[in-house]
Design a protein around this motif. Sequence first.
Motif, PDB file in Angstrom:
ATOM      1  N   LEU A  21       0.842  -1.363  -0.106  1.00 17.88           N
ATOM      2  CA  LEU A  21       0.000   0.087   0.081  1.00 17.88           C
ATOM      3  C   LEU A  21       0.841   1.275   0.088  1.00 17.88           C
ATOM      4  CD1 LEU A  21      -2.893   1.286   0.332  1.00 17.88           C
ATOM      5  CD2 LEU A  21      -2.395   1.289   2.831  1.00 17.88           C
ATOM      6  N   THR A  47       0.685   5.261   0.169  1.00 17.58           N
ATOM      7  CA  THR A  47       0.049   6.654   0.531  1.00 17.58           C
ATOM      8  C   THR A  47       1.287   7.607   0.453  1.00 17.58           C
ATOM      9  OG1 THR A  47       0.949   6.274   2.920  1.00 17.58           O
ATOM     10  CG2 THR A  47      -1.217   5.195   2.419  1.00 17.58           C
ATOM     11  N   TYR A  53      -2.312   4.748   7.851  1.00 13.45           N
ATOM     12  CA  TYR A  53      -3.736   5.043   8.187  1.00 13.45           C
ATOM     13  C   TYR A  53      -3.761   6.678   8.172  1.00 13.45           C
ATOM     14  CZ  TYR A  53      -8.471   5.000   9.983  1.00 13.45           C
ATOM     15  OH  TYR A  53      -9.716   5.157   9.984  1.00 13.45           O
ATOM     16  N   LEU A  90      -3.792   8.075   4.645  1.00 11.33           N
ATOM     17  CA  LEU A  90      -4.836   7.820   3.961  1.00 11.33           C
ATOM     18  C   LEU A  90      -6.021   8.663   4.313  1.00 11.33           C
ATOM     19  CD1 LEU A  90      -7.091   5.609   4.944  1.00 11.33           C
ATOM     20  CD2 LEU A  90      -5.417   3.807   4.161  1.00 11.33           C
ATOM     21  N   ALA A 101      -9.063   4.505  -0.566  1.00 14.12           N
ATOM     22  CA  ALA A 101      -9.025   3.799   0.805  1.00 14.12           C
ATOM     23  C   ALA A 101     -10.155   4.468   1.604  1.00 14.12           C
ATOM     24  CB  ALA A 101      -7.913   4.051   1.512  1.00 14.12           C
ATOM     25  N   VAL A 132      -9.735  -1.376   6.788  1.00 14.88           N
ATOM     26  CA  VAL A 132      -9.872  -0.297   5.939  1.00 14.88           C
ATOM     27  C   VAL A 132     -10.417  -1.170   4.388  1.00 14.88           C
ATOM     28  CG1 VAL A 132      -8.225   1.188   4.297  1.00 14.88           C
ATOM     29  CG2 VAL A 132      -8.014   1.061   6.870  1.00 14.88           C
ATOM     30  N   LEU A 173      -9.986  -1.180   0.370  1.00 19.28           N
ATOM     31  CA  LEU A 173      -9.413  -0.406  -0.790  1.00 19.28           C
ATOM     32  C   LEU A 173     -10.346  -0.803  -2.219  1.00 19.28           C
ATOM     33  CD1 LEU A 173      -5.841  -1.669   0.211  1.00 19.28           C
ATOM     34  CD2 LEU A 173      -6.684   0.434   0.752  1.00 19.28           C
TER      35      LEU A 173
END
Length: 135
Positions: A30, A32, A70, A73, A92, A128, A130
Amino acid sequence: MLYGKEHVDRYRATDGAEGHDWNNTTVLLLTTTGRRSGQKRTTPLIYQRHGDDHVVVASKGGDPAHPEWYLNLEADPEVEVQVKADRFRARARTATPQEKPELWRLMAATWPQYDEYQTKTDREIPVVVLERLAD
Protein backbone atom coordinates in the motif's frame (compact mmCIF):
# COMPACT_ATOMS: atom_id res chain seq x y z
CA MET A 1 11.58 -13.54 6.83
CA LEU A 2 10.96 -10.24 5.08
CA TYR A 3 10.16 -7.03 6.97
CA GLY A 4 9.83 -3.32 6.22
CA LYS A 5 11.84 -1.81 3.37
CA GLU A 6 13.46 -5.13 2.45
CA HIS A 7 9.98 -6.66 2.11
CA VAL A 8 8.85 -3.81 -0.15
CA ASP A 9 12.02 -4.00 -2.29
CA ARG A 10 11.87 -7.79 -2.79
CA TYR A 11 8.13 -7.68 -3.50
CA ARG A 12 8.56 -4.99 -6.16
CA ALA A 13 11.63 -6.61 -7.72
CA THR A 14 9.88 -9.98 -8.09
CA ASP A 15 6.28 -8.79 -8.74
CA GLY A 16 5.32 -10.41 -5.45
CA ALA A 17 6.91 -13.81 -6.16
CA GLU A 18 8.84 -13.01 -2.97
CA GLY A 19 6.80 -11.28 -0.32
CA HIS A 20 3.18 -11.89 -1.36
CA ASP A 21 2.98 -15.17 0.56
CA TRP A 22 4.24 -14.40 4.08
CA ASN A 23 3.84 -16.25 7.40
CA ASN A 24 0.94 -18.37 6.07
CA THR A 25 -0.97 -15.32 4.85
CA THR A 26 -0.95 -12.87 1.93
CA VAL A 27 0.55 -9.38 1.68
CA LEU A 28 -0.04 -6.41 -0.61
CA LEU A 29 1.89 -3.16 -0.91
CA LEU A 30 0.00 0.00 0.00
CA THR A 31 1.46 3.34 -1.07
CA THR A 32 0.08 6.45 0.60
CA THR A 33 1.06 10.10 0.31
CA GLY A 34 2.65 11.52 3.45
CA ARG A 35 0.21 14.00 5.00
CA ARG A 36 3.04 16.33 6.05
CA SER A 37 5.90 15.47 3.69
CA GLY A 38 3.90 14.84 0.51
CA GLN A 39 6.26 11.91 -0.17
CA LYS A 40 5.08 8.48 -1.26
CA ARG A 41 5.31 5.85 1.51
CA THR A 42 4.89 2.12 0.89
CA THR A 43 3.86 -0.38 3.55
CA PRO A 44 3.49 -4.16 3.23
CA LEU A 45 0.15 -5.19 4.76
CA ILE A 46 -1.73 -8.43 5.28
CA TYR A 47 -4.86 -8.42 3.13
CA GLN A 48 -7.86 -10.41 2.04
CA ARG A 49 -10.27 -10.01 -0.84
CA HIS A 50 -13.89 -9.11 -0.18
CA GLY A 51 -15.74 -9.12 -3.46
CA ASP A 52 -13.85 -6.78 -5.77
CA ASP A 53 -12.21 -4.95 -2.86
CA HIS A 54 -9.07 -5.58 -0.84
CA VAL A 55 -9.25 -5.32 2.94
CA VAL A 56 -6.44 -4.39 5.39
CA VAL A 57 -6.31 -3.66 9.13
CA ALA A 58 -4.75 -0.58 10.77
CA SER A 59 -3.61 -2.55 13.82
CA LYS A 60 -0.02 -1.40 14.47
CA GLY A 61 0.25 -4.44 16.75
CA GLY A 62 -2.27 -3.00 19.20
CA ASP A 63 -0.38 0.28 19.68
CA PRO A 64 -2.48 3.11 21.19
CA ALA A 65 -1.86 5.27 18.09
CA HIS A 66 -3.00 4.62 14.54
CA PRO A 67 -0.26 3.61 12.08
CA GLU A 68 1.21 6.40 9.96
CA TRP A 69 -0.14 4.88 6.74
CA TYR A 70 -3.69 5.10 8.13
CA LEU A 71 -3.27 8.75 9.13
CA ASN A 72 -1.92 9.41 5.62
CA LEU A 73 -4.90 7.84 3.87
CA GLU A 74 -7.31 9.74 6.12
CA ALA A 75 -5.70 12.92 4.76
CA ASP A 76 -5.55 11.61 1.16
CA PRO A 77 -7.60 8.48 0.41
CA GLU A 78 -6.20 8.06 -3.12
CA VAL A 79 -3.63 5.27 -2.79
CA GLU A 80 -1.62 2.90 -4.94
CA VAL A 81 -1.84 -0.85 -4.39
CA GLN A 82 0.29 -3.73 -5.64
CA VAL A 83 -0.94 -7.32 -5.40
CA LYS A 84 1.68 -9.57 -6.98
CA ALA A 85 2.28 -8.01 -10.44
CA ASP A 86 -1.06 -6.15 -10.42
CA ARG A 87 -0.55 -2.45 -9.68
CA PHE A 88 -3.56 -0.17 -9.46
CA ARG A 89 -4.97 3.01 -7.98
CA ALA A 90 -7.58 2.72 -5.26
CA ARG A 91 -9.66 4.80 -2.90
CA ALA A 92 -9.22 3.83 0.72
CA ARG A 93 -12.03 4.14 3.23
CA THR A 94 -12.63 2.98 6.77
CA ALA A 95 -15.23 0.22 6.97
CA THR A 96 -18.59 1.40 8.27
CA PRO A 97 -19.86 0.14 11.63
CA GLN A 98 -22.26 -2.09 9.68
CA GLU A 99 -19.47 -3.62 7.53
CA LYS A 100 -16.80 -3.95 10.19
CA PRO A 101 -17.94 -7.10 12.07
CA GLU A 102 -17.92 -9.24 8.91
CA LEU A 103 -14.65 -7.76 7.65
CA TRP A 104 -13.00 -8.11 11.08
CA ARG A 105 -13.93 -11.82 11.16
CA LEU A 106 -12.48 -12.22 7.66
CA MET A 107 -9.20 -10.61 8.68
CA ALA A 108 -8.95 -12.31 12.10
CA ALA A 109 -9.41 -15.68 10.37
CA THR A 110 -6.39 -14.74 8.25
CA TRP A 111 -4.29 -13.29 11.09
CA PRO A 112 -5.66 -14.32 14.53
CA GLN A 113 -3.33 -11.87 16.30
CA TYR A 114 -5.72 -9.05 15.29
CA ASP A 115 -8.10 -10.12 18.09
CA GLU A 116 -5.19 -10.00 20.55
CA TYR A 117 -4.08 -6.59 19.25
CA GLN A 118 -7.57 -5.18 19.87
CA THR A 119 -7.43 -6.29 23.53
CA LYS A 120 -4.12 -4.40 23.96
CA THR A 121 -5.48 -0.96 23.03
CA ASP A 122 -8.40 1.29 23.90
CA ARG A 123 -8.62 2.61 20.35
CA GLU A 124 -10.94 0.88 17.94
CA ILE A 125 -8.69 -0.69 15.33
CA PRO A 126 -9.95 0.36 11.90
CA VAL A 127 -10.59 -2.02 9.03
CA VAL A 128 -9.80 -0.37 5.69
CA VAL A 129 -11.48 -1.15 2.37
CA LEU A 130 -9.43 -0.50 -0.76
CA GLU A 131 -11.74 0.11 -3.72
CA ARG A 132 -10.05 -0.18 -7.09
CA LEU A 133 -10.39 2.90 -9.35
CA ALA A 134 -10.92 2.63 -13.08
CA ASP A 135 -7.75 3.35 -15.04
